[in-house]
Design an enzyme around this catalytic site. Structure first.
Site, mmCIF file in Angstrom:
data_model
loop_
_atom_site.group_PDB
_atom_site.id
_atom_site.type_symbol
_atom_site.label_atom_id
_atom_site.label_comp_id
_atom_site.label_asym_id
_atom_site.label_seq_id
_atom_site.Cartn_x
_atom_site.Cartn_y
_atom_site.Cartn_z
ATOM 1 N N SER A 118 3.833 2.638 -12.789
ATOM 2 C CA SER A 118 3.881 3.994 -12.238
ATOM 3 C C SER A 118 5.258 4.600 -12.388
ATOM 4 C CB SER A 118 3.514 3.944 -10.753
ATOM 5 O OG SER A 118 3.762 5.182 -10.130
ATOM 6 N N TYR A 142 4.833 1.921 -2.285
ATOM 7 C CA TYR A 142 4.037 1.828 -3.506
ATOM 8 C C TYR A 142 4.927 1.639 -4.728
ATOM 9 C CZ TYR A 142 1.379 3.448 -7.547
ATOM 10 O OH TYR A 142 0.811 3.550 -8.783
ATOM 11 N N LYS A 146 5.474 -1.754 -7.434
ATOM 12 C CA LYS A 146 5.384 -1.695 -8.890
ATOM 13 C C LYS A 146 6.682 -2.176 -9.533
ATOM 14 C CE LYS A 146 1.182 -0.079 -9.358
ATOM 15 N NZ LYS A 146 0.130 -0.877 -10.018
#
Length: 330
Positions: A118, A142, A146
């Site tokens: 991402s 989040y 990643k």
């Protein structure tokens, strides 16, 4: 033809990639626990393994019997706002679960893995187009999960245990141009389907989170990439690894940003309907602008987005949503 395990292959991007793999002559095998994915998004001819990536017995069964050549890993939680309120769930699924998958791959000597990453790893770049060499500076759980897994992948590569490609998506949007697949989350948090639902009615107004960002109209700017273009990049990326290509990370975006208000205006213009919307405070963890500099993907994979104008993104999403008002179950 290669046999490719697709974790999370019943989800939004995963299902579009499964369709693209089939069209390219590969044999995908879907591993999904259907907590967020949909059986109806997986073609009948595709083998399905039901289970979680945390479950080693499930992974062993998927990897041991059928000669899996490579893995595409989509099975992650992916909502920035939810990750701020539920960080433990995100670290458990996106880090612990992925490490479980990697342990199984090493044990079964399956080396190539294409990782769904991402642009959230970059953090808040203050409006600058993003290149792959930019240091990680994630501002939400989040993005941190990643980033952690990209570091882990590179460490395993350095130890000679895997080869990998990390594809850093910008904002996935749109739907299968054939009308077979689309976006169906419960609850839905992505902007475009929420805007379309508001235009279709009856639905509550879309909330625009923040109007005081340093952007042309004060709302967040994102680089929207059509899900079919993302799927094509995955097919090219797994081919790169299977052909012995080097491990790397690549941005997947268009290089052009659109604001929240521009998306609302595009849906209103296409549909001829008003889009009820109101304005709220900024959400924690939301950067002002995320726009790719995607040239390296073109150089390495020969990939360029073909369906990612905002108009085509909205048209395909609108067509699918109108035909599936209740999602896959409707």
């Amino acid at each position: 033809m290669s046999r490719i395990l697709v974790t999370g292959g019943a989800g939004y991007i995963g299902s579009h990639t499964v369709k693209a793999l089939l069209a390219a002559g590969h044999e995908p095998v879907v591993l999904d626990d259907f907590s967020e994915g949909h059986r109806l998004a997986v073609p009948e001819e595709v083998e399905i393994v039901v289970g979680r990536i945390h479950d080693r017995a499930v992974l062993d069964a998927a990897l041991s019997g059928g000669g899996i050549d490579a893995v595409i890993h989509f099975a992650a939680h992916c909502y920035v706002g939810v990750s701020v309120g539920q960080p433990r769930a995100y670290y458990d699924n996106n880090v612990v679960g992925t490490l479980s998958l990697l342990d199984a791959l090493v044990a079964h000597r399956v080396r190539p893995i294409l990782f769904s990453s991402s642009c959230a790893v970059y953090g808040d770049p203050a409006g600058e187009p993003l290149i792959e060499q930019r240091p990680f500076a994630p501002i939400n759980p989040y993005g941190r999960t990643k980033a952690v897994m990209e570091w882990a992948l590179d460490d395993l590569r350095g130890a000679g245990e895997i080869e990998y490609m990390a594809l850093r998506y910008f904002n996935a949007a749109g739907a299968d141009p054939d009308g077979e697949l689309g976006e169906d989350h419960d609850p839905e948090t992505h902007l475009l389907p929420l805007v379309i639902d508001a235009a279709l009615g009856p639905a509550r107004a879309v909330t625009v989170f923040g109007t005081d960002y340093d952007t042309p109209d004060g709302t967040c700017v994102r680089d929207y990439i059509h899900v079919t273009d993302l799927a094509d990049a995955h097919v090219r990326g797994i081919g790169h690894l299977l052909d012995g290509g080097e491990s790397m990370a690549l941005n997947l975006g268009t290089g052009t940003g659109c604001s929240v208000l521009e998306v609302i205006a595009e849906v209103a213009g296409l549909s001829g309907n008003d889009v009820p919307h109101d304005f709220g405070d900024r959400r924690p963890g939301d950067p002002a602008s995320l726009v790719a500099r995607p040239g390296r993907a073109r150089e390495v994979l020969g990939w360029a987005p073909e369906h990612s104008s905002l108009t085509e993104i909205v048209e395909t999403a609108w067509t699918w949503r109108v035909a599936h008002r209740g999602g896959y179950g409707g």
